[in-house]
Design an enzyme around this catalytic site. Structure first.
Site, mmCIF file in Angstrom:
data_model
loop_
_atom_site.group_PDB
_atom_site.id
_atom_site.type_symbol
_atom_site.label_atom_id
_atom_site.label_comp_id
_atom_site.label_asym_id
_atom_site.label_seq_id
_atom_site.Cartn_x
_atom_site.Cartn_y
_atom_site.Cartn_z
ATOM 1 C CE LYS A 241 -4.000 -1.861 2.532
ATOM 2 N NZ LYS A 241 -5.037 -1.645 1.523
ATOM 3 N NE ARG A 315 -11.063 -9.502 -2.408
ATOM 4 C CZ ARG A 315 -11.336 -8.520 -3.259
ATOM 5 N NH1 ARG A 315 -11.716 -8.800 -4.503
ATOM 6 N NH2 ARG A 315 -11.249 -7.265 -2.884
HETATM 7 N N1 BES Z 1 -8.264 -3.848 4.239
HETATM 8 C C1 BES Z 1 -8.378 -3.357 2.923
HETATM 9 C C2 BES Z 1 -9.651 -2.538 2.697
HETATM 10 C C3 BES Z 1 -9.766 -1.243 3.455
HETATM 11 C C4 BES Z 1 -9.265 -0.064 2.936
HETATM 12 C C5 BES Z 1 -10.445 -1.198 4.650
HETATM 13 C C6 BES Z 1 -9.428 1.123 3.626
HETATM 14 C C7 BES Z 1 -10.596 -0.008 5.344
HETATM 15 C C8 BES Z 1 -10.085 1.147 4.834
HETATM 16 C C9 BES Z 1 -8.396 -4.519 1.948
HETATM 17 O O1 BES Z 1 -7.650 -5.629 2.310
HETATM 18 C C10 BES Z 1 -7.835 -4.020 0.660
HETATM 19 O O2 BES Z 1 -6.682 -3.704 0.641
HETATM 20 N N2 BES Z 1 -8.643 -3.964 -0.367
HETATM 21 C C11 BES Z 1 -8.207 -3.483 -1.623
HETATM 22 C C12 BES Z 1 -8.774 -4.360 -2.706
HETATM 23 C C13 BES Z 1 -8.172 -4.138 -4.069
HETATM 24 C C14 BES Z 1 -6.733 -4.604 -4.105
HETATM 25 C C15 BES Z 1 -8.985 -4.914 -5.090
HETATM 26 C C16 BES Z 1 -8.713 -2.042 -1.779
HETATM 27 O O3 BES Z 1 -9.784 -1.730 -1.281
HETATM 28 O O4 BES Z 1 -7.983 -1.245 -2.368
HETATM 29 MN MN MN Z 2 -5.645 -5.491 1.660
#
Ligand code: BES
Ligand code: MN
Ligand code: ZN
Length: 461
Positions: A241, A315
């Site tokens: 990230k 997921r």
């Molecule tokens: N934990 C995150 C989602 C999230 C983001 C929760 C901000 C709370 C606040 C999740 O694991 C994630 O990283 N999701 C990605 C999915 C993408 C790679 C398809 C996202 O939301 O960017």
């Molecule tokens: Mn994630």
């Protein structure tokens, strides 16, 4: 903070100053030596709804704390709130107590100087009766557990590894009827949970699979199973990230925390139902062994999954936990997860996203959201979206393999639906409610949602 019940007949002593609280707010606070108080005399609360009741009560606590009041006196009467009658009087008092306690909460574990001020007592002056006593007791039990949930979620990632979360679960449920079983990495691997093992490979803090079994109902009664995402820190994995997007990812176990807290509340309330909590706990790290984009995982269900994005890890672990849930032959499975940033794009920060193919359940969850205060709003799980879960080399992929940058919350839900076949299932993407916003009138950080909703589901469904 203690909530003390006082009978309405009691005359206030000289220590208190009578201030009429206007419907608008609670600004009129007066100091009087050391003991200061706010007395809310039954005002014109005719416009207050269940939604605004919560923020009204929280606002009182916020004002009291801002003014460093040690004790406040609230004189309230159920009949002064005509728009709050639909769920009954016990609900009213439960909601009052709950929101007093939620608003009082602050996360101070890491402050070097312990605060010497606290709002120590709220005296509720009412006309007494069973509804007041039962309601306040109920609201107090639930709110205390919600604050336990907030403590878990607010704890920094370095101090909340999968192993620590497992230990905390045992400690929280100790002394209740709930039985906690922790599966370590070896046992998880033996079960064939390729998703949990795969995501966990990038961290030296190895996965745990937390099982909470509460059997308050008849032996023959099928349980409700709650599955909570327990990513103790989400770096994004090798597809790391960027910058501030990683901040607050210690709260990526908020779904798991709310499952732990709701089971604790359910056990303490002694609900006559069977409820199971499952929490796959992992850290999504960037170590040498981390899963790589293009890796193919074999899940517990036997399905193979293309990892097209290492940051779509939630997921992957939920898939195994949802498959594991089958062995309980549940009457209902609910998973709770901070699953997608896209859910915030879709609906902002004032509701949890719910997704289910069962319209009756969708409606029930919306209603219970209103009743509990953990608001929910639906997104579709239509077959039209199934194409986006097609695999390249494996059976399915964890993000769309082709041209779809839209509807990320829905494609995540569709992915999960591959592992919930023939079960009654609701998916809650709680990312929108992971942290509080100003108008919630709660401390910064975890909201503790949707713990209240989970308790309500067990009570009502
Ligand atoms: N934990 C995150 C989602 C999230 C983001 C929760 C901000 C709370 C606040 C999740 O694991 C994630 O990283 N999701 C990605 C999915 C993408 C790679 C398809 C996202 O939301 O960017
Ligand atoms: Mn994630
Ligand atoms: Zn995540």
């Amino acid at each position: 903070m203690q909530i003390k019940l006082e009978k309405k007949t009691k005359k206030f002593g000289g220590a208190y100053t009578n201030i009429v609280c206007k419907e608008k707010g609670v600004e009129q606070l007066v100091r009087e030596g050391k003991t200061v108080s706010l007395e809310v005399v039954a005002g014109k609360f005719s416009k207050v709804t269940p939604r605004t009741l919560r923020t009204l009560i929280r606002g009182m606590v916020q004002s009291a704390k801002k003014n460093k009041l040690e004790k406040i006196v609230l004189e309230l009467s159920f009949t002064d709130f005509p728009k709050c009658s639909e769920y009954g009087e016990e609900w009213f008092w439960s909601t009052v107590a709950e929101n007093l306690i939620l608003a009082d909460y602050e996360y101070t574990s890491y402050k070097s100087k312990k605060p010497h001020y606290a709002l120590s007592e709220v005296a509720l002056v009412t006309d007494g009766g069973k509804a007041v006593q039962n309601g306040v007791a109920h609201g107090t039990t639930v709110a205390v557990e919600i604050n336990v949930c907030r403590n878990l979620a607010n704890t920094p990632g370095s101090d909340m590894t999968p192993a620590i979360l497992a230990e905390k679960t045992k400690a929280i449920l100790k002394g209740t009827k709930a039985v906690v079983t922790i599966l370590d990495e070896k046992k998880i691997e033996k079960l064939g949970m390729g998703g949990v093992i795969g995501v966990g490979k990038g961290s030296k803090h190895k996965p745990r699979f937390i099982i909470i079994e509460y059997r308050g109902g008849k032996k023959t009664e099928k349980p409700i199973v709650f599955v909570g995402k327990g990513v103790t820190f989400d770096t994004g994995g090798l597809q790391i990230k960027p910058g501030m997007a990683m901040y607050e990812m210690h709260m990526d176990m908020s779904g798991g925390a709310s499952v732990i807290a709701s089971l604790s509340a359910i056990a303490k309330l002694g609900l006559k139902k069977n409820v199971i909590g499952l929490i796959p706990a992992v850290e999504n790290g960037v170590g040498d062994d981390a899963i790589r984009p293009g890796d193919v995982l074999t899940m517990m269900s036997g399905a193979t999954v293309d990892v097209l994005h290492t940051d779509a890890e939630g997921r992957l672990i939920l898939a195994d936990a949802l498959h594991y849930a089958r062995k309980y032959e549940p009457k209902l499975v609910v998973d709770i997860a901070t699953l997608t940033g896209a859910s915030l794009v879709a609906i902002g920060q004032h509701a949890n996203v719910i997704m289910t193919k069962d319209r009756a359940l969708e409606d029930a969850f919306r209603d219970l959201g209103e009743e509990s205060g953990d608001y929910t709003f639906p997104l579709p799980l239509w077959d039209e979206y199934k194409q986006y879960t097609k695999g390249v080399h494996g059976d399915i992929s964890n993000i769309p393999s082709s041209d779809s940058k839209y509807g990320g919350t829905i494609t995540a839900g569709m992915f999960l639906s591959h592992f919930t076949k023939k079960m009654k299932w609701v998916h809650i993407d709680m990312a929108p409610r992971m942290t509080s916003v100003g108008s919630d009138k709660l401390a910064k950080g975890a909201t503790g949602e949707p713990t209240r909703l989970l308790v309500k589901i067990v009570e009502k469904l």
